[in-house]
Write a protein that holds these residues in place. Structure first.
Motif, PDB file in Angstrom:
ATOM      1  N   GLY C 147      27.175  24.849  10.113  1.00  0.00           N
ATOM      2  CA  GLY C 147      27.961  23.823   9.906  1.00  0.00           C
ATOM      3  C   GLY C 147      29.268  23.984   9.132  1.00  0.00           C
ATOM      4  O   GLY C 147      30.079  23.609   9.230  1.00  0.00           O
ATOM      5  N   GLN C 150      31.791  25.561  11.407  1.00  0.00           N
ATOM      6  CA  GLN C 150      32.549  24.181  11.952  1.00  0.00           C
ATOM      7  C   GLN C 150      33.503  23.823  11.059  1.00  0.00           C
ATOM      8  O   GLN C 150      34.770  23.624  11.668  1.00  0.00           O
ATOM      9  CB  GLN C 150      31.485  23.395  12.462  1.00  0.00           C
ATOM     10  CG  GLN C 150      31.854  22.348  13.612  1.00  0.00           C
ATOM     11  CD  GLN C 150      32.373  23.117  14.578  1.00  0.00           C
ATOM     12  OE1 GLN C 150      33.488  23.224  14.673  1.00  0.00           O
ATOM     13  NE2 GLN C 150      31.529  23.377  15.514  1.00  0.00           N
ATOM     14  N   ARG C 151      33.180  23.712   9.826  1.00  0.00           N
ATOM     15  CA  ARG C 151      34.389  23.082   8.902  1.00  0.00           C
ATOM     16  C   ARG C 151      35.341  24.168   8.662  1.00  0.00           C
ATOM     17  O   ARG C 151      36.308  23.703   8.456  1.00  0.00           O
ATOM     18  CB  ARG C 151      33.599  22.889   7.480  1.00  0.00           C
ATOM     19  CG  ARG C 151      32.994  21.224   7.593  1.00  0.00           C
ATOM     20  CD  ARG C 151      31.821  21.269   6.720  1.00  0.00           C
ATOM     21  NE  ARG C 151      31.968  21.532   5.398  1.00  0.00           N
ATOM     22  CZ  ARG C 151      31.011  21.792   4.454  1.00  0.00           C
ATOM     23  NH1 ARG C 151      29.627  21.747   5.075  1.00  0.00           N
ATOM     24  NH2 ARG C 151      30.843  22.087   3.378  1.00  0.00           N
ATOM     25  N   THR C 171      29.739  19.580  17.603  1.00  0.00           N
ATOM     26  CA  THR C 171      28.721  20.042  16.769  1.00  0.00           C
ATOM     27  C   THR C 171      27.555  20.650  17.453  1.00  0.00           C
ATOM     28  O   THR C 171      26.450  20.431  17.038  1.00  0.00           O
ATOM     29  CB  THR C 171      28.131  18.575  16.085  1.00  0.00           C
ATOM     30  OG1 THR C 171      28.032  17.666  17.064  1.00  0.00           O
ATOM     31  CG2 THR C 171      29.143  18.240  14.937  1.00  0.00           C
ATOM     32  N   THR C 172      27.847  21.037  18.779  1.00  0.00           N
ATOM     33  CA  THR C 172      26.771  21.744  19.685  1.00  0.00           C
ATOM     34  C   THR C 172      26.186  22.801  18.702  1.00  0.00           C
ATOM     35  O   THR C 172      26.867  23.530  18.389  1.00  0.00           O
ATOM     36  CB  THR C 172      27.427  22.514  20.675  1.00  0.00           C
ATOM     37  OG1 THR C 172      28.058  21.395  21.374  1.00  0.00           O
ATOM     38  CG2 THR C 172      26.216  22.646  21.835  1.00  0.00           C
ATOM     39  N   VAL C 174      24.704  22.458  15.688  1.00  0.00           N
ATOM     40  CA  VAL C 174      24.515  22.255  14.459  1.00  0.00           C
ATOM     41  C   VAL C 174      23.483  21.430  14.205  1.00  0.00           C
ATOM     42  O   VAL C 174      23.378  20.530  14.860  1.00  0.00           O
ATOM     43  CB  VAL C 174      26.198  21.792  13.952  1.00  0.00           C
ATOM     44  CG1 VAL C 174      26.126  21.465  12.358  1.00  0.00           C
ATOM     45  CG2 VAL C 174      26.981  22.812  14.271  1.00  0.00           C
ATOM     46  N   GLN C 179      25.749  17.699  11.007  1.00  0.00           N
ATOM     47  CA  GLN C 179      26.439  16.842  12.130  1.00  0.00           C
ATOM     48  C   GLN C 179      26.869  15.544  11.549  1.00  0.00           C
ATOM     49  O   GLN C 179      28.299  15.288  11.739  1.00  0.00           O
ATOM     50  CB  GLN C 179      25.586  16.716  13.368  1.00  0.00           C
ATOM     51  CG  GLN C 179      25.197  17.653  14.247  1.00  0.00           C
ATOM     52  CD  GLN C 179      24.823  17.098  15.611  1.00  0.00           C
ATOM     53  OE1 GLN C 179      24.872  15.924  16.081  1.00  0.00           O
ATOM     54  NE2 GLN C 179      23.652  17.927  16.220  1.00  0.00           N
ATOM     55  N   PHE C 182      29.624  16.205   8.981  1.00  0.00           N
ATOM     56  CA  PHE C 182      30.751  16.729   9.728  1.00  0.00           C
ATOM     57  C   PHE C 182      31.528  15.523  10.338  1.00  0.00           C
ATOM     58  O   PHE C 182      32.762  15.189  10.081  1.00  0.00           O
ATOM     59  CB  PHE C 182      30.496  17.598  10.771  1.00  0.00           C
ATOM     60  CG  PHE C 182      31.452  18.145  11.690  1.00  0.00           C
ATOM     61  CD1 PHE C 182      32.236  19.020  11.432  1.00  0.00           C
ATOM     62  CD2 PHE C 182      32.021  17.561  12.922  1.00  0.00           C
ATOM     63  CE1 PHE C 182      33.514  19.621  11.866  1.00  0.00           C
ATOM     64  CE2 PHE C 182      32.892  18.009  13.600  1.00  0.00           C
ATOM     65  CZ  PHE C 182      33.603  18.807  13.304  1.00  0.00           C
ATOM     66  N   TYR C 183      30.962  14.438  10.888  1.00  0.00           N
ATOM     67  CA  TYR C 183      31.594  13.353  11.477  1.00  0.00           C
ATOM     68  C   TYR C 183      32.042  12.287  10.181  1.00  0.00           C
ATOM     69  O   TYR C 183      33.132  11.717  10.351  1.00  0.00           O
ATOM     70  CB  TYR C 183      30.545  12.615  12.185  1.00  0.00           C
ATOM     71  CG  TYR C 183      30.268  13.353  13.654  1.00  0.00           C
ATOM     72  CD1 TYR C 183      31.478  13.633  14.466  1.00  0.00           C
ATOM     73  CD2 TYR C 183      29.050  13.818  14.031  1.00  0.00           C
ATOM     74  CE1 TYR C 183      31.535  14.343  15.639  1.00  0.00           C
ATOM     75  CE2 TYR C 183      28.952  14.425  15.195  1.00  0.00           C
ATOM     76  CZ  TYR C 183      30.149  14.445  15.923  1.00  0.00           C
ATOM     77  OH  TYR C 183      30.180  15.436  17.248  1.00  0.00           O
ATOM     78  N   THR C 201      32.408  13.789  23.474  1.00  0.00           N
ATOM     79  CA  THR C 201      30.954  13.935  22.881  1.00  0.00           C
ATOM     80  C   THR C 201      30.197  13.187  24.016  1.00  0.00           C
ATOM     81  O   THR C 201      30.670  12.582  24.929  1.00  0.00           O
ATOM     82  CB  THR C 201      30.472  13.361  21.619  1.00  0.00           C
ATOM     83  OG1 THR C 201      29.411  13.589  21.602  1.00  0.00           O
ATOM     84  CG2 THR C 201      31.115  11.971  21.741  1.00  0.00           C
TER      85      THR C 201
END
Lengths: 269, 306, 251
Positions: C147, C150-151, C171-172, C174, C179, C182-183, C201
């Protein structure tokens, strides 16, 4: 010992060796991370056919080798781009073609075997001032080009696709890397020979990757390892009275093993 | 690129034609002798004259130690009546070739074995450069003459006459070496190459220092180079020798250090392109070596001959 | 609609992989402030469409405009942030620090490099602050959680101050909590900075809350319009009946 340090042969070997180490140490990191470690090996074979051609034409074998090697490098890129081949297949094709061509040329002429042999292990202890200059210029070119494109090179090595979207001229930079490698290989051919030039491109970089925590440190440590290999290789060659090129690679291997152990012990930088 | 291609195929074609030409001339019943290196070829050819045909297995100048046979070489070997070679130190691959041929070559002369038989002084098992010793060459010629006479009894007289002439030439040259290399300013004989001139140095009382051992492929260590440089400085040596067929990288490097002068010597095995073109004989090459040595070492020769 | 507000326009675009059609006659317009989800089953051409929009692929026919300019002539790539599908599947041994990941993006483009030269470090820290990672500047990226990584890639995309962010299945791999965070972050960026977001997605459920537009893709564009109308749209009902599991029912 003091005679050694003032000896021109020693100083020339050391200086040219350091220049080669600089080029190899820096380029090696990019090659290894791009999973192209063997490109140096492939290009060395291509350079071999260039040397053979040079001996046949009886005209500046090293210069001809450089030209052939650069052409081979471009060919590898072209085949890779248009041939829809996997991974290093293009490299495999070109390097065996280079070797075969070299052997064929040798057998056609059948008269320069010994001369060609001198490039199997290089002659770092018998290089001219001109060759020292050449290696210095090459190292400078490598450092300057890598410095100018440093950020873009990291970007594309780490994440090629995103780099492309960000407007990084990836293809141009890839071409640049391969051409610089070709030049370094030819210089390495003269200094440490066909068999060992790959070692200098791959081993210090791989050793550094074991212990470095950032890209900058990887480059620094790789260069440092290269330097140490060259310097101690030449000194060991003096004390043990052994060929310098082999000692250089031997030290590089020791450093690699050391790096592996240090990684196991969580000694990282 | 295209031009190169054409050239390449032309060369290939030429090779084919050349080899088929060779095959055609074999119709006359000549003795077929295979040699390995140029000095042997030259000596043997001088003996056989028109009665024999000499084929040299390793092309003049090609690398000897890692030699590989071509199909045409095998064809030549199958027809051989006699093989003249130096010995395992130079041609370690010869036994393998016999195995590959599936039969033994009828007659063989190994230079080294011939010398060993007569207890030749100073033989070194690992040093194959026997042909650079003129006394040894003399013995070889004798052996070849005897063997040829056995194989071709009709030519006995022919061979022995030619052999006599050749031996006279060899011993004359040997005498010249003895005389002219006397009274030298220095007898330190530094060769920036592999140890090829050991027998020659021993015969004419020169003190040989070689950069590397008997194998021409090995590279010297820095220590050895440094030792030679110190020797040059200490003894004020003026000349360093190199093998004329290769680029003298190490000799040049040492010269740059010491201001010493470079002189080429021929081993007789690897000839320069112009030497090949001019079909220079082995004894001529040795004569050249003598002139070079004399000049480089500053020899005045024996007074009585001048 | 103001022409100035059109960020991306896809006009009659088709694309083939070795003569097998992947996309056929796609028309799509993305306006400033949109949060568009491109959804569709596997192999429906979502990733292909995204790659076409950022110039990684060239359409077989049709045209793409970025900020009103033909994509072939477009040079202001710093205005576009792209996060590829495999972004966090990078070589785990790659020695690179968080700071270097972001710096190389900022410095690769001469236009932004000069723009931010004097306050480069500040820019980098600011962009990391946007994703709450400013204290991880010196860490090697492979020491971070999925995570967090990703950020970092969001921060890398944001550092050039883009006007649009395009993300491909970001987010695959994560975990679910990361997730959602993140969203939420994407939603915040969309609302607070009016950052246009295009998200590919296959898992519509989790982005449901933030999106205001949906494009439903299956080689052709099945639906393109406001989110509110989406669920009741007959086309989509039809689409779903066909066995395409667009929406996960985790809620």
């Amino acid at each position: 010992m003091t005679e050694l340090l003032t000896s021109g042969i020693f100083l020339r070997a050391l200086l040219a060796g350091l220049f080669l180490a600089l080029a190899c140490g820096l380029l090696g990191v990019f090659l290894v991370l791009r999973k192209e470690a063997m490109i140096g090996h492939g290009l060395a074979h291509v350079a071999f056919s260039g040397l053979a051609l040079g001996f046949i034409l009886n005209f500046m074998p090293l210069a001809i080798s450089l030209v052939v090697c650069l052409l081979g490098a471009i060919l590898i890129l072209e085949i890779r781009e248009h041939g829809s081949l996997y991974g290093d297949t293009a490299l495999g094709i070109i390097s065996s073609a280079g070797l075969a061509l070299g052997i064929l040329l040798v057998s056609l002429k059948r008269g320069f075997g010994v001369e060609l042999m001198s490039f199997l292990f290089g002659d770092i202890l018998a290089i001219s001032s001109g060759e020292v200059w050449f290696s210095g210029v090459l190292a400078l070119v490598v450092v300057i080009l890598l410095k100018i494109n440093y950020q873009a090179l990291i970007f594309m090595t780490f994440d090629r696709e995103t780099a492309l979207v960000s407007g990084v001229r990836v293809k141009r930079l890839e071409r640049m890397l391969v051409l610089l490698t070709a030049m370094t290989v030819v210089l390495g051919l003269k200094l440490v020979g066909i068999l060992l030039v790959t070692a200098l491109l791959v081993i210090p970089a791989s050793a550094s990757l074991q212990v470095a925590q950032s890209f900058k440190k990887t480059l620094l440590i790789s260069t440092l390892f290269s330097f140490v290999s060259i310097i101690s290789g030449i000194f060991l060659s003096y004390w043990l009275d052994t060929p310098a090129a082999a000692m250089i690679v031997f030290v590089a291997l020791l450093l690699f093993v050391g790096a592996l152990i240090s990684k196991k012990k969580k000694l990282i930088f | 690129m295209k031009k190169n291609k054409v050239l390449f195929f032309a060369l290939l074609l030429f090779l084919f034609l050349a080899s088929s030409q060779l095959a055609r001339t074999e119709q006359q019943p000549k003795l077929k002798i295979i040699t390995t290196i140029y000095p042997l070829t030259e000596l043997v050819q001088n003996i056989t004259g028109d009665r024999g045909e000499v084929f040299q297995l390793i092309p003049t100048g090609a690398e000897v130690h890692n030699f590989q046979l071509r199909p045409s070489d095998v064809a030549q070997l199958r027809q051989a009546d006699l093989l003249v070679a130096v010995g395992p130190a130079l041609e370690p691959w010869l036994p393998k070739i016999e195995t590959a041929l599936g039969r033994k070559i009828k007659q063989k002369i190994y230079f080294f074995d011939e010398l060993k038989k007569v207890g030749f002084p100073g033989l070194v098992e690992q040093d194959p450069h026997l042909w650079l010793d003129l006394k040894a060459d003399d013995l070889l010629v004798k052996a070849v003459v005897n063997q040829l006479a056995e194989l071709d009894p009709k030519g006995r007289l022919y061979y022995s006459e030619r052999g006599q002439k050749l031996r006279a030439k060899i011993s004359n040259l040997d005498r010249e070496f003895q005389e002219q290399l006397a009274n030298c300013r220095s007898n330190i004989f530094i060769v920036a190459g592999h140890q090829a001139f050991g027998y020659l140095a021993r015969r004419y009382h020169l003190q040989l220092v070689s950069l590397v051992g008997a194998n021409p492929e090995s590279r010297p260590g820095l220590k050895k180079i440094q030792e030679i440089i110190e020797l040059i400085k200490k003894e004020q040596v003026k000349a360093i020798f190199y093998e004329s067929s290769v680029t003298p990288y190490y000799a040049r490097a040492i010269a740059q250090e010491t201001g010493i002068e470079l002189y080429p010597l021929s081993t007789g095995v690897h000839l320069r392109p112009e030497e090949i073109k001019n079909k220079i004989g082995f004894l001529q090459l040795m004569k050249q070596n003598l002139e070079t040595l004399k000049k480089a070492l500053g020899c005045s020769g024996r007074k009585d001959r001048q | 609609m103001n022409a100035q507000d059109e960020v991306i326009r896809v006009k009659e675009v088709s694309f083939y992989y070795h003569s097998i059609p992947a996309l056929e006659n796609i028309n799509l317009s993305i306006t400033r402030g949109d949060f568009l989800a491109i959804i569709g089953p596997n192999g429906s051409g979502k990733t292909t469409l995204l790659k076409l929009m950022v110039g990684l692929l060239k359409p077989a026919s049709g045209q793409i405009f970025l900020f009103g300019q033909e994509i072939e002539k477009f040079r202001d790539w710093h205005r576009i942030g792209y996060i590829q599908q495999k972004a966090i599947n990078f070589d785990p041994h790659f020695p690179i620090s968080v700071e270097e990941v972001i710096t190389c993006s900022l410095n690769s483009n001469p236009k932004v490099r000069n723009k931010f030269k004097s306050k480069q470090k500040k820019r980098i820290i600011e962009s990391l602050a946007l994703v709450d990672l400013e204290n991880l500047l010196d860490r090697p990226i492979n020491a971070l959680s999925g995570g967090q990584q990703q950020r970092v890639f969001i921060a890398r995309a944001l550092v050039t101050e883009p006007e649009i962010l395009l993300l491909d299945e970001p987010t695959t791999g994560v975990d679910l909590k990361a997730q959602e965070e993140f969203y939420d972050l994407l939603g915040r960026l969309n609302k607070e900075f009016r950052l246009t977001i295009v998200l590919v997605t296959h898992d519509f459920g989790i982005v449901n809350r933030h999106v205001n537009k949906v494009a439903c893709l299956n080689q052709r564009l099945v639906y393109h319009g406001q989110h509110e109308e989406f669920c009741s749209s007959s086309v989509v009902q039809e689409f779903l009946k066909g066995g395409h599991h667009l929406v996960s029912h985790r809620h």
